[in-house]
Write an enzyme that holds these catalytic residues in place. Structure first.
Site, PDB file in Angstrom:
ATOM      1  N   LEU A 102      34.203  43.291  31.061  1.00  0.00           N
ATOM      2  CA  LEU A 102      35.002  42.404  31.891  1.00  0.00           C
ATOM      3  C   LEU A 102      35.117  42.922  33.316  1.00  0.00           C
ATOM      4  CD1 LEU A 102      37.961  41.609  29.447  1.00  0.00           C
ATOM      5  CD2 LEU A 102      36.023  40.132  30.024  1.00  0.00           C
ATOM      6  N   LEU A 129      39.166  41.987  23.634  1.00  0.00           N
ATOM      7  CA  LEU A 129      38.905  40.572  23.807  1.00  0.00           C
ATOM      8  C   LEU A 129      37.819  40.114  22.839  1.00  0.00           C
ATOM      9  CD1 LEU A 129      39.822  38.244  25.838  1.00  0.00           C
ATOM     10  CD2 LEU A 129      37.507  38.499  26.747  1.00  0.00           C
ATOM     11  N   ARG A 178      50.668  47.392  37.124  1.00  0.00           N
ATOM     12  CA  ARG A 178      49.811  47.010  36.017  1.00  0.00           C
ATOM     13  C   ARG A 178      50.305  45.740  35.319  1.00  0.00           C
ATOM     14  NH1 ARG A 178      45.939  49.810  33.482  1.00  0.00           N
ATOM     15  NH2 ARG A 178      46.430  51.579  34.820  1.00  0.00           N
ATOM     16  N   CYS A 230      43.704  57.216  17.816  1.00  0.00           N
ATOM     17  CA  CYS A 230      42.442  56.513  18.043  1.00  0.00           C
ATOM     18  C   CYS A 230      41.305  57.487  18.347  1.00  0.00           C
ATOM     19  CB  CYS A 230      42.608  55.530  19.207  1.00  0.00           C
ATOM     20  SG  CYS A 230      41.112  54.632  19.643  1.00  0.00           S
ATOM     21  N   CYS A 251      34.285  54.970  19.635  1.00  0.00           N
ATOM     22  CA  CYS A 251      34.292  54.516  18.239  1.00  0.00           C
ATOM     23  C   CYS A 251      34.215  52.997  18.260  1.00  0.00           C
ATOM     24  CB  CYS A 251      35.560  54.986  17.527  1.00  0.00           C
ATOM     25  SG  CYS A 251      35.698  54.412  15.815  1.00  0.00           S
ATOM     26  N   ASP A 288      38.075  47.692  35.779  1.00  0.00           N
ATOM     27  CA  ASP A 288      38.633  48.660  34.831  1.00  0.00           C
ATOM     28  C   ASP A 288      39.269  49.899  35.465  1.00  0.00           C
ATOM     29  OD1 ASP A 288      39.208  49.494  32.199  1.00  0.00           O
ATOM     30  OD2 ASP A 288      37.473  50.800  32.189  1.00  0.00           O
TER      31      ASP A 288
END
EC number: 1.17.99.6
Length: 377
Positions: free
Chosen positions: A174, A163, A64, A219, A246, A139
């Site tokens: 993206l 972004l 990654r 989150c 969210c 993704d």
């Protein structure tokens, strides 16, 4: 001949034109080695535990952090974006307590499906023209698209870690094409948030330890989409009527005003997903859930987790009309649903919940559900 080495400027012009014709709104190129800082940043985030129980992030840490670890032949990365800016302000729905809020990105077809076919077509053109190898990513692979998109000049990672584009605000899907071709890179985009902290200040759970850092353990998007267990007690009331994702930190970004003045979003939300009624959603069985969310990313969380989220929204509604619908879910086969139903009933009808407690506990074997009756969560 198509496989003869083309002029790189002409090749990029052809690729950009084709990308626009395919529906992409943003296009940029970065070198595969353009972000040597990523391994250290990723290691810091993982060591801090900000990935919560998304273990796949730690398991793929080495790949990654560097596209060349993912594919050794990669020399360039083409980053592409599609504007999905919503037509209305997602924040306005927070006041409509009988409507469930689905994140703007999930109100249309699954963006993986939307982008991947287009990426493959563009990558095929590159392969033919340059005689290069190509791989496409949307993704699902361990590729850090947002910092690479920053390196490719599409925008910059805002203080909310998403972004941000001068043209489309915080609303870009993206996708990436890795290639063995050596393409001229675009200039990286400078961070342009200035002193603004709106995205940090709006977060109902204070999920940002510092600007440009996100702790998934706080989150609401993580808990409503990725988390497989019950929503932790401290996040249920802040969740409000958000039933999938969210958008708060994205929606308040001041750069979004330029998105509204730019070309209209090419992706339109499905009307039935813009403000669905909680009363309808809580009654969905598995087949109806799959039918309603066919082709949507919402379908991936499954029926039980979705109804869990809906019940949290109902518990926050302060509307006693939902009580009969909630009571029906007390006998649901899923412990996840039963637990959320107990919380919702205790919020809407404390006396009624107390009257059902002993009878329900007598037939309940799941410790997590029993804990909900006892208020120990």
């Amino acid at each position: 001949m198509e496989n003869a080495a083309p002029d790189r400027t002409a090749l990029l012009a052809e690729l950009k034109a084709r990308a626009s014709a395919l529906g992409f709104d943003a296009f940029g190129v970065a070198r595969a080695d353009s972000r040597p800082d990523l391994p250290e940043k990723l290691a810091h985030a993982l060591a801090a535990g900000w990935h919560a129980d998304m273990d796949w992030m730690a398991e793929t840490e080495e790949r990654r952090g560097d596209p060349r670890r993912l594919w050794a032949e990669a020399r360039s990365v083409i980053l592409l974006g599609i504007n999905y800016g919503p037509e209305t302000d997602p924040m306005a729905l927070l006041a409509e307590r009988d409507a469930g809020i689905i994140s703007a990105y999930a109100r249309n077809r699954d963006y993986h499906d939307i982008i991947k076919g287009r990426l493959k077509e563009l990558a095929g053109l590159l392969a033919r023209r340059a005689g290069a190898e190509v791989k496409v990513f949307v993704d699902t692979a361990p590729l850090m698209e947002k910092p690479l998109a920053e390196a490719a000049g599409l925008g910059w990672q805002g203080k909310h870690t998403v972004l941000v584009s001068r043209d489309f605000g915080s609303w870009l899907f993206l996708g990436a094409i890795l290639t063995s071709a050596d393409l001229p890179p675009d200039r990286p985009h400078a961070e342009s948030c200035g002193t603004c902290t709106r995205c940090l200040d709006i977060c109902p759970t204070k999920a940002f330890p510092a600007p440009f850092q996100l702790d998934a353990r706080k989150c609401l998007a993580y808990y409503s989409v990725e988390h497989k267990g019950q929503i932790p007690q401290e996040f249920r009331v802040p969740m409000g009527n958000r039933i999938y994702g969210c958008d708060d930190c994205l929606a308040v970004c001041p750069w979004n005003k330029f998105a509204s003045a730019s070309r209209e979003a090419r992706l339109r939300s499905r009307p039935e997903l813009e403000r669905p009624a909680l009363a309808d959603l809580v009654q969905l069985d598995d087949a109806a859930f799959r039918s309603l969310f066919a082709g949507s990313p919402v379908k991936r969380i499954g029926h039980a987790r979705f109804i869990r989220n809906v019940l949290i929204g109902i518990g926050n509604s302060a509307n006693p009309d939902y009580i009969p619908l909630v009571r029906r879910r007390l006998g649901d086969p899923s412990p996840l649903v039963r637990g959320a139903a107990i919380w919702a009933l205790r919020r809407l009808d404390p006396e009624g919940a107390d009257a059902l407690r002993q009878e329900s506990l007598a037939r309940e074997n799941e410790a997590a559900v029993r804990a909900e009756w006892d208020g120990r969560v």
